[in-house]
Design an enzyme around this catalytic site. Structure first.
Site, PDB file in Angstrom:
ATOM      1  NE  ARG A  53       5.585  -1.727  -2.448  1.00  0.00           N
ATOM      2  CZ  ARG A  53       5.637  -3.033  -2.270  1.00  0.00           C
ATOM      3  NH1 ARG A  53       6.662  -3.583  -1.646  1.00  0.00           N
ATOM      4  NH2 ARG A  53       4.685  -3.824  -2.705  1.00  0.00           N
ATOM      5  CB  THR A  60      12.186   0.385  -9.063  1.00  0.00           C
ATOM      6  OG1 THR A  60      11.346   1.363  -8.406  1.00  0.00           O
ATOM      7  CG2 THR A  60      12.373   0.794 -10.511  1.00  0.00           C
ATOM      8  CG  ASP A  66      -2.576  -1.991  -2.349  1.00  0.00           C
ATOM      9  OD1 ASP A  66      -1.816  -1.721  -3.285  1.00  0.00           O
ATOM     10  OD2 ASP A  66      -2.937  -1.141  -1.496  1.00  0.00           O
ATOM     11  CG  ASP A  95      -5.687  -0.776  -3.910  1.00  0.00           C
ATOM     12  OD1 ASP A  95      -5.506   0.457  -3.895  1.00  0.00           O
ATOM     13  OD2 ASP A  95      -5.282  -1.519  -4.819  1.00  0.00           O
TER      14      ASP A  95
HETATM   15  C1  PRP Z   1       2.337   0.312   0.724  1.00  0.00           C
HETATM   16  C2  PRP Z   1       2.373   0.387   2.227  1.00  0.00           C
HETATM   17  C3  PRP Z   1       3.746   0.929   2.502  1.00  0.00           C
HETATM   18  C4  PRP Z   1       4.559   0.329   1.396  1.00  0.00           C
HETATM   19  C5  PRP Z   1       5.345  -0.805   1.980  1.00  0.00           C
HETATM   20  O1  PRP Z   1       2.095   1.538   0.175  1.00  0.00           O
HETATM   21  O2  PRP Z   1       1.341   1.161   2.774  1.00  0.00           O
HETATM   22  O3  PRP Z   1       3.809   2.340   2.474  1.00  0.00           O
HETATM   23  O4  PRP Z   1       3.647  -0.171   0.420  1.00  0.00           O
HETATM   24  O5  PRP Z   1       6.199  -1.332   1.054  1.00  0.00           O
HETATM   25  P1  PRP Z   1       7.791  -1.300   1.208  1.00  0.00           P
HETATM   26  O6  PRP Z   1       8.083  -1.743   2.608  1.00  0.00           O
HETATM   27  O7  PRP Z   1       8.239  -2.299   0.186  1.00  0.00           O
HETATM   28  O8  PRP Z   1       8.256   0.081   0.909  1.00  0.00           O
HETATM   29  P2  PRP Z   1       1.816   1.719  -1.396  1.00  0.00           P
HETATM   30  O9  PRP Z   1       3.080   1.944  -2.138  1.00  0.00           O
HETATM   31  O10 PRP Z   1       0.981   0.582  -1.869  1.00  0.00           O
HETATM   32  O11 PRP Z   1       1.039   3.082  -1.437  1.00  0.00           O
HETATM   33  P3  PRP Z   1      -0.447   3.406  -0.908  1.00  0.00           P
HETATM   34  O12 PRP Z   1      -0.420   3.378   0.595  1.00  0.00           O
HETATM   35  O13 PRP Z   1      -0.673   4.769  -1.469  1.00  0.00           O
HETATM   36  O14 PRP Z   1      -1.373   2.363  -1.462  1.00  0.00           O
HETATM   37  N1  URA Z   2       2.079  -2.900   0.460  1.00  0.00           N
HETATM   38  C1  URA Z   2       0.886  -3.473   0.683  1.00  0.00           C
HETATM   39  O1  URA Z   2      -0.139  -2.781   0.762  1.00  0.00           O
HETATM   40  N2  URA Z   2       0.826  -4.805   0.820  1.00  0.00           N
HETATM   41  C2  URA Z   2       1.922  -5.594   0.747  1.00  0.00           C
HETATM   42  O2  URA Z   2       1.798  -6.830   0.883  1.00  0.00           O
HETATM   43  C3  URA Z   2       3.162  -4.978   0.501  1.00  0.00           C
HETATM   44  C4  URA Z   2       3.221  -3.620   0.378  1.00  0.00           C
END
Ligand code: PRP
Ligand code: URA
Length: 210
Positions: free
Chosen positions: A106, A110, A202, A205
């Site tokens: 994400r 945005t 997160d 993470d």
């Molecule tokens: C997180 C999670 C989803 C997304 C959800 O990924 O694992 O893919 O956010 O958010 P949304 O429903 O608002 O789209 P992130 O963007 O943190 O990436 P990562 O898994 O690489 O940490």
């Molecule tokens: N992605 C995450 O990892 N945690 C949240 O709470 C939302 C999006």
């Protein structure tokens, strides 16, 4: 069922206990990983309950007998990164599953999903496909992922999320009402940065110890 027609919240005392563990900010990533994997397995058992079967035969040491086999191959499609943690757990109970990959993150301002990698197993169109992402927040990533899978021709699709926000479930319902979602928890809401409350922070993470 739940307040949403597309969402099944899987309810089990052991799941509640494990959810407490992943929400706890003091949980070390080694334990966090084990919990994510165990919760994913419980979701997968439930979501795969109605997979179609085909007749088969098996030779026991004593005789040949009627048996059943899965009618279609299974494919797991994690949204990278955090979805990878769910794959490890599910492969322990469905080691025959194919694994595809969707790379998405994400944009932190945005909150729109940015697509960076895509690789699906050949023949995914006719497989039983499980889209995996532990966090369903705004739903932007899930809706974009389902768009891509459907464009590829996938016909049998379910999504597994560990924690879902109402906003995300609603977004998937509006864009893809035919895609059932299985989650371990439906949380209260998103904060102004798009994080799920109470959530777990997160997920990527925390799983990878970033
Ligand atoms: C997180 C999670 C989803 C997304 C959800 O990924 O694992 O893919 O956010 O958010 P949304 O429903 O608002 O789209 P992130 O963007 O943190 O990436 P990562 O898994 O690489 O940490
Ligand atoms: N992605 C995450 O990892 N945690 C949240 O709470 C939302 C999006």
């Amino acid at each position: 069922m739940s307040a949403f027609p597309n969402l099944t919240v899987v309810n089990h005392p052991l799941l509640h206990d494990k959810l407490r563990g992943i929400r706890d900010k003091h949980t070390h990533f080694a334990k966090f990983r084990r919990l994510i994997e165990a919760i994913s397995q419980a979701l997968f058992w439930e979501a795969s309950r109605d997979l179609p079967l085909a007749p088969a035969e098996v030779e026991t040491p004593l005789e040949t007998t009627a048996a059943q086999k899965l009618a279609r191959p299974i494919a797991l499609v994690p949204i990278l990164r955090a979805g990878l943690g769910m794959v490890n757990g599910i492969l322990q109970i469905a080691p025959q599953a194919h694994v595809g990959m969707l790379g998405m993150y994400r944009n932190e301002e945005t909150l729109q999903p940015v697509d960076y990698y895509r690789r699906f197993p050949p023949g995914i169109e006719t497989m039983d496909v499980f889209l995996l992402d532990p966090m369903l927040a705004t739903g932007g990533s899930a809706v974009a992922a389902v768009d891509k899978l459907k464009t590829t021709g996938v016909q049998h699709l379910k999504m597994l999320a560990i924690i879902a926000a109402p906003e995300g479930v609603q977004a998937v319902l509006e864009a893809h009402p035919d895609v059932p979602i299985f989650a371990a928890a439906l949380d209260r809401q998103l904060n102004d940065k798009g994080y799920i409350l109470p959530g777990l922070g997160d997920a990527g993470d925390r799983y990878f110890g970033t």
